[in-house]
Design a protein around this motif. Structure first.
Motif, mmCIF file in Angstrom:
data_model
loop_
_atom_site.group_PDB
_atom_site.id
_atom_site.type_symbol
_atom_site.label_atom_id
_atom_site.label_comp_id
_atom_site.label_asym_id
_atom_site.label_seq_id
_atom_site.Cartn_x
_atom_site.Cartn_y
_atom_site.Cartn_z
ATOM 1 N N PRO A 78 0.801 -1.231 0.000
ATOM 2 C CA PRO A 78 0.000 0.000 0.000
ATOM 3 C C PRO A 78 0.835 1.283 0.000
ATOM 4 N N PHE A 79 2.118 1.182 0.316
ATOM 5 C CA PHE A 79 2.959 2.368 0.427
ATOM 6 C C PHE A 79 3.869 2.554 -0.782
ATOM 7 N N ILE A 80 3.607 1.808 -1.855
ATOM 8 C CA ILE A 80 4.393 1.897 -3.079
ATOM 9 C C ILE A 80 3.528 2.500 -4.174
ATOM 10 N N THR A 81 4.113 3.381 -4.975
ATOM 11 C CA THR A 81 3.378 4.007 -6.066
ATOM 12 C C THR A 81 2.847 2.950 -7.022
ATOM 13 N N SER A 82 1.558 3.065 -7.363
ATOM 14 C CA SER A 82 0.884 2.089 -8.203
ATOM 15 C C SER A 82 0.174 2.792 -9.348
ATOM 16 N N ALA A 130 -4.253 4.817 -5.304
ATOM 17 C CA ALA A 130 -3.498 5.831 -4.579
ATOM 18 C C ALA A 130 -2.690 5.182 -3.462
ATOM 19 N N ARG A 131 -1.507 5.723 -3.205
ATOM 20 C CA ARG A 131 -0.709 5.230 -2.085
ATOM 21 C C ARG A 131 -1.423 5.523 -0.777
ATOM 22 N N LEU A 132 -1.352 4.587 0.123
ATOM 23 C CA LEU A 132 -2.043 4.726 1.400
ATOM 24 C C LEU A 132 -1.548 5.940 2.171
ATOM 25 N N ASP A 133 -0.237 6.181 2.162
ATOM 26 C CA ASP A 133 0.322 7.290 2.937
ATOM 27 C C ASP A 133 0.171 8.639 2.236
ATOM 28 N N GLN A 134 -0.442 8.654 1.043
ATOM 29 C CA GLN A 134 -0.688 9.907 0.339
ATOM 30 C C GLN A 134 -2.175 10.218 0.215
ATOM 31 N N MET A 135 -3.012 9.427 0.891
ATOM 32 C CA MET A 135 -4.452 9.649 0.870
ATOM 33 C C MET A 135 -4.823 10.603 2.006
ATOM 34 N N SER A 136 -5.585 11.628 1.679
ATOM 35 C CA SER A 136 -5.927 12.639 2.680
ATOM 36 C C SER A 136 -6.758 12.056 3.818
ATOM 37 N N GLU A 137 -7.446 10.944 3.550
ATOM 38 C CA GLU A 137 -8.285 10.317 4.571
ATOM 39 C C GLU A 137 -7.482 9.540 5.612
ATOM 40 N N PRO A 144 -4.423 9.190 8.324
ATOM 41 C CA PRO A 144 -3.444 9.904 9.143
ATOM 42 C C PRO A 144 -2.073 9.237 9.018
ATOM 43 N N PRO A 145 -1.012 9.930 9.464
ATOM 44 C CA PRO A 145 0.326 9.332 9.392
ATOM 45 C C PRO A 145 0.430 8.067 10.245
ATOM 46 N N VAL A 146 1.464 7.300 9.982
ATOM 47 C CA VAL A 146 1.753 6.132 10.812
ATOM 48 C C VAL A 146 1.914 6.607 12.254
ATOM 49 N N PRO A 147 1.291 5.908 13.208
ATOM 50 C CA PRO A 147 1.425 6.323 14.611
ATOM 51 C C PRO A 147 2.881 6.544 15.000
ATOM 52 N N LEU A 148 3.137 7.647 15.698
ATOM 53 C CA LEU A 148 4.504 8.045 16.007
ATOM 54 C C LEU A 148 5.262 6.959 16.743
ATOM 55 N N GLU A 149 4.579 6.247 17.666
ATOM 56 C CA GLU A 149 5.264 5.221 18.454
ATOM 57 C C GLU A 149 5.647 4.006 17.609
ATOM 58 N N ALA A 206 -2.336 -1.717 13.848
ATOM 59 C CA ALA A 206 -2.645 -0.289 13.917
ATOM 60 C C ALA A 206 -3.056 0.248 12.560
ATOM 61 N N MET A 207 -2.358 -0.161 11.495
ATOM 62 C CA MET A 207 -2.693 0.312 10.153
ATOM 63 C C MET A 207 -4.029 -0.270 9.687
ATOM 64 N N GLU A 208 -4.323 -1.517 10.057
ATOM 65 C CA GLU A 208 -5.628 -2.089 9.719
ATOM 66 C C GLU A 208 -6.743 -1.275 10.377
ATOM 67 N N ASN A 209 -6.547 -0.880 11.616
ATOM 68 C CA ASN A 209 -7.550 -0.087 12.326
ATOM 69 C C ASN A 209 -7.733 1.279 11.671
ATOM 70 N N ILE A 210 -6.632 1.891 11.243
ATOM 71 C CA ILE A 210 -6.704 3.197 10.576
ATOM 72 C C ILE A 210 -7.489 3.092 9.271
ATOM 73 N N VAL A 211 -7.220 2.054 8.495
ATOM 74 C CA VAL A 211 -7.929 1.875 7.219
ATOM 75 C C VAL A 211 -9.405 1.595 7.469
ATOM 76 N N ASP A 212 -9.714 0.779 8.478
ATOM 77 C CA ASP A 212 -11.119 0.500 8.806
ATOM 78 C C ASP A 212 -11.854 1.792 9.171
ATOM 79 N N GLN A 213 -11.221 2.650 9.969
ATOM 80 C CA GLN A 213 -11.848 3.899 10.388
ATOM 81 C C GLN A 213 -12.048 4.846 9.204
#
Length: 225
Positions: free
Chosen positions: A64-68, A72-79, A81-86, A150-157
Motif C-alpha cells: 500500500p505504500f508503493i506508487t501504483s 493511490a498510495r495509502l500514505d498519500q491519501m488525505s483520509e 493519518p500518518p503512521v502512529p509516532l510510536e 494499527a494500520m488495519e484499524n486506521i484503514v477501517d476507520q
C-alpha cells in the motif's frame, strides 16, 4: 417462470467508489500481511518457514505504500493519518528491510561466502559456496504485528464514512437504474496458461484459472476441479 434480479451490483464509477476500491485493496494487503505473520508465530521462530512467512508479511505490508498505476498510495491519501509516532521507527525499518533484504539481496543480513574446505594438514580439499542469513527476530516481529494491526484499524476507520456516504446515495437509486450498471468482467482459462503479466485496471477484470478435465465419450459437460 419469473427470473429474480441479481442480488449484487457493481457501483458505478465515482470519487467515493474509487476511494472504497483503493481502501479495500489496502485492507486486503494488510490482512495478507497479518495472516502471514500469524502463520509464522504459530510455527515458531525456529521453523524453516519462519523466514519466508515473515518476508511475505513484509512484502504484503509495503504494497500500500508503493506508487501504483491503479490505486493511490495509502500514505498519500488525505483520509489516512500518518503512521502512529510510536510505531514510525518500526515502519521505517520494515520499509528498508523490504528494499535491501526481501525485494533485493543487498543487506548485511545476508552473507554469501566462497569457502575452501581444508584437510587436517591445512591443505585445500574442496570448494563450496554457502550463505549465512539472519531472519527477522521474534521480538521485532511482535512490534511488526502491532504496526500491522494499527494500520488495519486506521484503514477501517477511514473506510466507514465512505461506506456510509455510498449507502445513503444507494438508497436513492431506483431498481431500473441499478440494473443498468456495468458488471465486472470475469474470464476463464486453463491453469496451464497461468500468467500474471496483465496489469489490473480501474475497469474491473478478473482472470480465473482452473484445471478443466477433458470430456470422456458420452459426457456432455465439463468438470472444473
Amino acid at each position: 417462470m419469473t427470473i429474480s434480479p441479481p442480488r449484487i451490483a457493481l457501483l458505478p464509477d465515482s470519487a467515493d467508489s474509487r476511494l472504497l476500491t483503493d481502501l479495500t485493496s489496502h485492507a486486503n494487503d494488510l490482512s495478507e500481511a497479518a495472516n502471514a505473520l500469524k502463520g509464522a508465530f504459530s510455527l515458531g521462530e525456529g521453523s524453516e518457514l519462519w523466514e519466508p512467512l515473515t518476508s511475505h508479511a513484509v512484502t504484503a505490508y509495503i504494497r500500500p505504500f508503493i506508487t501504483s498505476n491503479v490505486q493511490a498510495r495509502l500514505d498519500q491519501m488525505s483520509e489516512i493519518p500518518p503512521v502512529p509516532l510510536e510505531l514510525l521507527s518500526v515502519h521505517d525499518t520494515i520499509r528498508k528491510y523490504r528494499n535491501t533484504a526481501v525485494a533485493h539481496s543487498q543487506s548485511e543480513l545476508v552473507m554469501p561466502l566462497p569457502l575452501a574446505i581444508l584437510n587436517d594438514e591445512g591443505q585445500g580439499r574442496d570448494v563450496v559456496g554457502i550463505t549465512l542469513t539472519h531472519p527477522m527476530p521474534l521480538a521485532f516481529a511482535e512490534h511488526f504485528a502491532a504496526l500491522i494491526a494499527a494500520m488495519e484499524n486506521i484503514v477501517d476507520q477511514a473506510t466507514e464514512p465512505v461506506l456510509e456516504r455510498l449507502r445513503s446515495w444507494l438508497r436513492t437509486e431506483t431498481p431500473e437504474t441499478i440494473q443498468s450498471w456495468r458488471q465486472p468482467k470475469v474470464a476463464f482459462s486453463e491453469d496451464a496458461d497461468f500468467s500474471a503479466t496483465r496489469r489490473r485496471k480501474r475497469d474491473p477484470h478478473f482472470m480465473f484459472y482452473a484445471h478443466i478435465e477433458p470430456l470422456s465419450e458420452g459426457e456432455n459437460s465439463l468438470e472444473v476441479g
